[in-house]
Design a protein around this motif. Sequence first.
Motif, short mmCIF file in Angstrom:
data_model
loop_
_atom_site.label_atom_id
_atom_site.label_comp_id
_atom_site.label_asym_id
_atom_site.label_seq_id
_atom_site.Cartn_x
_atom_site.Cartn_y
_atom_site.Cartn_z
N PRO A 137 0.80 -1.23 0.00
CA PRO A 137 0.00 0.00 0.00
C PRO A 137 0.84 1.27 0.00
O PRO A 137 0.32 2.34 -0.34
N CYS A 138 2.11 1.17 0.38
CA CYS A 138 2.97 2.37 0.42
C CYS A 138 3.68 2.60 -0.91
O CYS A 138 3.49 3.62 -1.55
N CYS A 139 4.51 1.63 -1.31
CA CYS A 139 5.34 1.85 -2.49
C CYS A 139 4.79 1.19 -3.75
O CYS A 139 5.32 1.41 -4.84
N GLY A 140 3.74 0.36 -3.61
CA GLY A 140 3.10 -0.23 -4.77
C GLY A 140 3.83 -1.40 -5.39
O GLY A 140 3.43 -1.90 -6.44
N ARG A 141 4.88 -1.89 -4.73
CA ARG A 141 5.64 -3.01 -5.29
C ARG A 141 5.00 -4.34 -4.90
O ARG A 141 4.29 -4.43 -3.90
N PRO A 142 5.28 -5.41 -5.66
CA PRO A 142 4.69 -6.72 -5.35
C PRO A 142 5.12 -7.21 -3.96
O PRO A 142 6.26 -7.05 -3.55
N VAL A 143 4.17 -7.80 -3.25
CA VAL A 143 4.42 -8.36 -1.93
C VAL A 143 3.81 -9.76 -1.89
O VAL A 143 2.67 -9.95 -2.30
N SER A 144 4.58 -10.73 -1.39
CA SER A 144 4.07 -12.10 -1.32
C SER A 144 3.86 -12.56 0.11
O SER A 144 3.48 -13.69 0.35
N GLY A 145 4.11 -11.69 1.08
CA GLY A 145 3.93 -12.05 2.48
C GLY A 145 3.35 -10.89 3.26
O GLY A 145 2.54 -10.12 2.75
N THR A 146 3.79 -10.73 4.50
CA THR A 146 3.24 -9.70 5.37
C THR A 146 4.09 -8.44 5.45
O THR A 146 3.66 -7.44 6.01
N ILE A 147 5.31 -8.48 4.91
CA ILE A 147 6.22 -7.33 4.98
C ILE A 147 6.73 -7.01 3.59
O ILE A 147 7.17 -7.90 2.86
N CYS A 148 6.67 -5.74 3.21
CA CYS A 148 7.21 -5.34 1.92
C CYS A 148 8.73 -5.47 1.97
O CYS A 148 9.38 -4.88 2.84
N PRO A 149 9.34 -6.21 1.04
CA PRO A 149 10.79 -6.41 1.09
C PRO A 149 11.58 -5.17 0.69
O PRO A 149 12.79 -5.14 0.86
N VAL A 150 10.90 -4.14 0.15
CA VAL A 150 11.61 -2.94 -0.30
C VAL A 150 11.51 -1.82 0.74
O VAL A 150 12.52 -1.34 1.25
N CYS A 151 10.29 -1.40 1.08
CA CYS A 151 10.15 -0.26 2.00
C CYS A 151 9.97 -0.69 3.45
O CYS A 151 10.05 0.13 4.36
N GLY A 152 9.72 -1.99 3.70
CA GLY A 152 9.63 -2.49 5.06
C GLY A 152 8.28 -2.34 5.72
O GLY A 152 8.12 -2.68 6.90
N TYR A 153 7.26 -1.86 4.99
CA TYR A 153 5.93 -1.66 5.57
C TYR A 153 5.29 -3.01 5.90
O TYR A 153 5.34 -3.94 5.09
#
Length: 236
Positions: free
Chosen positions: A86-102
């Motif tokens: 929801p923050c950086c719009g990048r693909p996420v496959s779990g509970t934590i964004c691997p890029v921005c850490g949200y």
Amino acid sequence: MEWNERIAFVRKAAGLTQEQLGQLLGVTRQAVSKWESAQTVPDAVTIARLCEALHVSADFVLLGKEPEPPDNAGDAPPYALPDTCPCCGRPVSGTICPVCGYTLPTTPPRGPRYAIVASRVSFVNEEDRAAELVKYCGMPESYAKAAVHQMQEYASFFLLRRNLTDSAAQWIAAHLDGSCFSLRIVQDNGEESNDALLTKPKAMELPAPAAPKQGGLGFWGVVGAVIVALLILSFF
């Protein structure tokens, strides 16, 4: 399931690779691989950081103690996590964004939506400011550099991101350098023009800047708990 298997389990549940987990913890991919194969054991501080980053308890990672389920578990259908951050719009496959850490919320988003507007206060290093916009707002690098340059040259307001939940808006605002950006969180009512958002009044106060992972009494409290758990394991 042994302690090393539980580390692999919580990493995969968060949708992270060994390399991504290593980046969050400040270690190499090889170090994570050795933990998961039980070749080496992470120290107490590293385990505390892992638990903090992945939002799991040291009791589960080290001793296999499952958390108590809530009283109303099973009353509502499971919420499907989004596949983009929801923050950086990048693909996420779990509970934590691997890029921005949200950390993605485990309940459906409710309430109004927000946008983040910024202008320049002081840009000591335009490259660093552009890198922040790439990481936390999901901007393409060329667009982020153009945005920073525009704010630097003309001191104009710029829309960083819109259609955000309150927690996503606060996450971005907390991680952008407040000494360089002048930020404002405004309510996004679906205005057709982005320009209409630039002059809106603030809808909420800005959050405190994000604290370093190593600091805080809470972190060291976890370290203490991990040390106790390691002592318990040494008796088996």
